[in-house]
Enzyme design. Structure first.
Site, short mmCIF file in Angstrom:
data_model
loop_
_atom_site.label_atom_id
_atom_site.label_comp_id
_atom_site.label_asym_id
_atom_site.label_seq_id
_atom_site.Cartn_x
_atom_site.Cartn_y
_atom_site.Cartn_z
CB SER A 113 -0.95 -0.04 1.20
OG SER A 113 -1.84 1.03 1.15
CG HIS A 114 0.25 3.61 3.37
ND1 HIS A 114 -0.60 2.54 3.49
CD2 HIS A 114 0.79 3.81 4.58
CE1 HIS A 114 -0.59 2.13 4.76
NE2 HIS A 114 0.24 2.88 5.43
CG ASP A 277 -2.61 4.11 -1.54
OD1 ASP A 277 -3.33 3.97 -2.56
OD2 ASP A 277 -2.58 3.28 -0.62
CG ASP A 279 -2.76 -0.37 -2.52
OD1 ASP A 279 -2.64 0.77 -2.04
OD2 ASP A 279 -3.44 -1.27 -1.98
CG ASP A 281 -6.09 0.97 -1.20
OD1 ASP A 281 -5.20 1.81 -1.03
OD2 ASP A 281 -6.15 -0.11 -0.58
NE ARG A 282 -3.84 4.06 3.06
CZ ARG A 282 -3.33 4.21 4.25
NH1 ARG A 282 -2.80 5.37 4.60
NH2 ARG A 282 -3.31 3.23 5.13
CE LYS A 376 -7.52 2.08 2.10
NZ LYS A 376 -7.32 0.76 2.72
C1 G16 Z 1 -5.06 -0.45 5.52
C2 G16 Z 1 -6.46 -0.95 5.71
C3 G16 Z 1 -7.33 0.19 6.17
C4 G16 Z 1 -6.75 0.82 7.42
C5 G16 Z 1 -5.34 1.27 7.14
C6 G16 Z 1 -4.62 1.80 8.36
O1 G16 Z 1 -5.02 0.45 4.47
O2 G16 Z 1 -6.97 -1.47 4.51
O3 G16 Z 1 -8.58 -0.33 6.42
O4 G16 Z 1 -7.51 1.91 7.82
O5 G16 Z 1 -4.59 0.17 6.69
O6 G16 Z 1 -4.45 0.78 9.26
P1 G16 Z 1 -3.52 0.94 10.51
O7 G16 Z 1 -4.05 2.13 11.27
O8 G16 Z 1 -3.67 -0.36 11.24
O9 G16 Z 1 -2.11 1.21 10.03
P2 G16 Z 1 -4.00 0.25 3.28
O10 G16 Z 1 -4.26 1.42 2.38
O11 G16 Z 1 -2.65 0.28 3.94
O12 G16 Z 1 -4.32 -1.08 2.71
#
Ligand code: G16
Length: 543
Positions: A113-114, A277, A279, A281-282, A376
């Protein structure tokens, strides 16, 4: 081409976090590490012989090697077909879209992801089920249990498969279909939004700036925003995906998307700014010198949903993660639709959407989406905003101020303390949990604590219970302080403090959130002993 069974030893650290398994690239490159986890997935999901799988990732370093390994393992584990995005690329929402559209058994998404990429960066892998959404906790726990007892994995002994040209090839008895990673997703977007209205808005000189942060959404943005909607080429920035995201941190927030932020807060700023981000999704949404918090963005999309063709008949309900502000709750109340509060993690929305209980969902962590997929969706949020702007013809900030005038403002901010020693971070949480008794009813200036607890969630669809999902300190006026340990980091612990104060007084709506929240921040730091326990004076990221 022969099927090989390779003896292996378990790794103790393959517990999926908030969204799959995320580790340093170096961890994934250890002999058998990726293979063990993939076999644990295959052993847990009970796919029927000949099932179809979707495979793709955000293109970060190690994506291509991982795709080759997984294809050979899928062929050796009885899959009939794998649909892989060209070059091994699929954004997370596009993967969800493909899984649903072609009714496949599920998919494997490669992404951290990010988190930063590159040889010293992060890599990640997760399994999504046939609904297109992240596997539920029951499945991820089964995968973890398998990973702790694994003794062998199956892989086909074969040369690398070409994944750079569309079309079919055979790998043993399995078909590898290389698909266009963008097309199905672009068609889905076209079916949801009023493309002609957005096109007209852009043609009239409404200026946008979209930052793909050198991550997976670049080609998606070029196809949708530029080719289909006619945005000028210079509306897009950093749209060439790079394995290390150009050395950046592909997290669309005020700190890491600073290049875009400087443009949107500079002279002659465009009318609308957005970023997504690693991937895809953000999303982050900006007006001219104006930041829309993700919590407000969700509330605004809900309040304006009927302006969008796909949601013109209204919403079944909405959902937000617990730390997300209650701004959307106020909209739900006005619309007389249900609003669900779930733990952090998109996987918790899946059951609600499958059961038809919610249409829109969102999280404070820059995630917004709907039941069009089960992830998302960054570009979806951008298009939703553009659709609203095309109909309302008002500046972003005006739309937000009018929203606050009607519903009040849930002033919101998040403080992240990254890379803390695990013991110190855990110590802060344990100290808070041990203080519930003394904190209940205590007053701090104008704030009195009404409730403090560990958030626990019972899924209304399948009855499963998820406990210890963050410490909640709720005040008598509805203001909140939430403490949570992140489940997505790969180095030490990340502690998040979420602050929220409700303000109905429109004369205060132009105040900076940090000014409004200063007192709550002081209370948070005092009661958690965060500074004393971690030695950390300042947050790493404030959003
Ligand atoms: C993931 C989850 C999200 C979550 C985020 C932050 O996002 O898919 O639902 O809100 O992590 O999680 P944490 O606060 O545990 O770091 P992504 O975009 O990283 O896949």
């Amino acid at each position: 081409m022969s099927l090989r069974t390779i003896a292996t030893q378990p790794f103790p650290d393959q517990k999926p976090g908030t969204s799959g398994l995320r580790k340093k690239v170096g961890a994934f490159r250890q002999p058998h590490y990726l293979e063990n986890f993939v076999q644990a997935i295959f052993d847990s999901i009970a796919a029927p012989q000949g099932a179809t799988l979707v495979l793709g990732g955000d293109g970060r370093y190690y994506n291509r090697q991982a795709v080759q390994i997984i294809l050979k393992m899928a062929a050796a584990n009885g899959f009939g077909k794998v649909m892989v995005g060209r070059g091994g690329i699929l954004s997370t929402p596009a993967a969800s879209c493909v899984i649903r559209k072609y009714k496949t058994f599920g998919g494997i998404i490669l992404s951290a992801s990010h988190n930063p990429g590159g040889p010293d960066g992060d890599f990640g892998i997760k399994f999504n089920s046939s609904n297109g959404g992240p596997a539920t906790e029951t499945v991820t726990e089964a995968i973890f249990a398998k990973s702790k007892t694994i003794s062998q994995y199956r892989i086909l002994d074969a040369g690398d498969i070409q994944i750079d040209a569309l079309g079919n090839s055979m790998l043993g008895e399995m078909t590898v279909e290389v698909i266009d990673p963008v097309n199905d997703y672009a068609e889905l977007m076209k079916s949801l939004f009023n493309f002609p209205a957005i096109k007209a808005l852009l043609a009239e000189g409404f200026r946008i700036k979209f930052d793909a942060m050198h991550a997976v959404n670049g080609p998606y943005a070029v196809e949708i925003l530029q080719r289909r909607l006619g945005a000028p080429a210079d509306s897009l920035m950093n749209c060439v995906p790079l394995e290390d995201f150009g050395g950046g941190h592909p997290d669309p927030n005020l700190t890491y998307a600073h290049e875009l932020v400087e443009i949107m807060y500079g002279d002659n700023a465009p009318d609308f700014g957005a970023a997504s981000d690693g991937d895809g999704d953000r999303n982050m949404i900006l007006g001219k010198k104006f930041f829309v918090t993700p919590s407000d963005s969700l509330a605004l999309l809900a309040a304006n949903a009927t302006l969008v063709p796909a949601y013109s008949k209204g919403l079944a309900g909405v959902a937000r993660s617990m730390p997300t502000s209650a701004a959307v709750d106020r909209v739900a109340e006005a619309l007389n639709i249900p609003c669900f509060e779930t733990p952090t993690g998109w996987k918790f929305f899946g059951n609600l959407m499958d059961a038809g209980k919610v249409t829109l969902c969102g999280e404070e962590s820059f995630g917004t989406g709907s039941d069009h997929v089960r992830e998302k969706d960054g570009l979806w949020a951008v298009l939703f905003w553009l659709n609203i702007l095309a109909v309302r013809r008002q500046p972003v900030e005006k739309i937000v101020y009018e929203h606050w005038e009607k519903y009040g403002r849930n002033v919101y901010s998040r403080y992240d303390y990254e890379g803390l020693p695990n013991d110190a971070a855990q110590g802060v949480m344990s100290h808070l949990q041990a203080s519930f008794g003394t904190l209940s009813g205590a007053s701090f200036g104008k704030y009195t604590i009404k409730l403090c607890d560990d958030f626990s969630y019972t899924d209304p669809v399948d009855g499963s219970v998820s406990s210890k999902q963050g410490v909640r300190i709720i005040f008598s006026d509805g203001s909140r302080i939430i403490f949570r340990l992140s489940g997505t980091g790969t180095e030490g612990a990340t502690l998040r403090i979420y602050l929220e104060a409700y303000d109905a007084d429109i004369s205060r709506h132009t105040l900076d959130a940090q000014v409004v929240l200063a007192e709550l921040l002081k209370i948070a730091l005092d009661i958690s002993q965060l500074r004393q326990r971690t030695g950390r004076e300042q947050a790493t990221v404030i959003t």
